[in-house]
Enzyme design. Structure first.
Site, PDB file in Angstrom:
ATOM      1  N   GLU A  56       5.505  -1.570   3.092  1.00  0.00           N
ATOM      2  CA  GLU A  56       5.342  -3.352   4.057  1.00  0.00           C
ATOM      3  C   GLU A  56       5.815  -4.764   3.350  1.00  0.00           C
ATOM      4  OE1 GLU A  56       1.187  -4.348   1.897  1.00  0.00           O
ATOM      5  OE2 GLU A  56       1.586  -2.372   1.659  1.00  0.00           O
ATOM      6  N   GLU A 122      20.506  -1.496  -0.695  1.00  0.00           N
ATOM      7  CA  GLU A 122      21.954  -0.579  -1.564  1.00  0.00           C
ATOM      8  C   GLU A 122      21.780   0.264   0.252  1.00  0.00           C
ATOM      9  OE1 GLU A 122      23.853   2.085  -4.487  1.00  0.00           O
ATOM     10  OE2 GLU A 122      22.061   2.254  -4.106  1.00  0.00           O
TER      11      GLU A 122
END
Length: 134
Positions: A56, A122
């Protein structure tokens, strides 16, 4: 129970949507303006919300940037090839902050990139089944 989404506050919604959709390949799932609250919510992800955890992106209309603080870590995304994923990110003008390679104390291949607001993402290279123990 299941994880629904992670919320990130962003300073420029269009720039952030472009990064997550054009650079990381997510889809814009929905976007809603809340004029009375002076904010917009945009949901992005790799699949529909009913089946996947999504992001979001919250844009407060009167805020251009945020202090990320020291508590935030990163979002992790599994990729088939971390080296190729980094090359694709750089080709689209975005920033790789840690090139792909084995993690310091293991064999898992990882990399780090940042989104336009400085949030770390990552990349974790998908492991072959026989390497799953590492």
């Amino acid at each position: 129970m299941r994880m629904l989404h992670t919320m990130l506050r962003v300073g420029n919604l269009d720039r952030s949507i472009d990064f997550y959709t054009q650079v990381l390949g997510m889809k814009l799932l929905r976007k809603n303006d809340y004029p009375d609250g002076k904010f917009t919510l945009a949901f992005v992800g790799y699949g529909e919300e009913r089946d996947h955890t999504v992001l979001e992106l919250t844009h407060n209309w009167d805020t251009d940037s945020y202090d990320l603080g020291t508590g935030y870590g990163h979002i992790a995304i599994e990729v088939d090839d971390a080296y190729a994923a980094c090359d694709a990110v750089k080709a689209k003008g975005s920033t790789v902050t840690r090139e792909a390679g084995p993690m310091k104390h293991g064999k898992t291949v990882i990399a780090f990139v940042t989104d336009p607001d400085g949030y770390k993402i990552e990349f974790i290279q998908k492991k072959e089944q026989f390497d799953a123990a590492d």
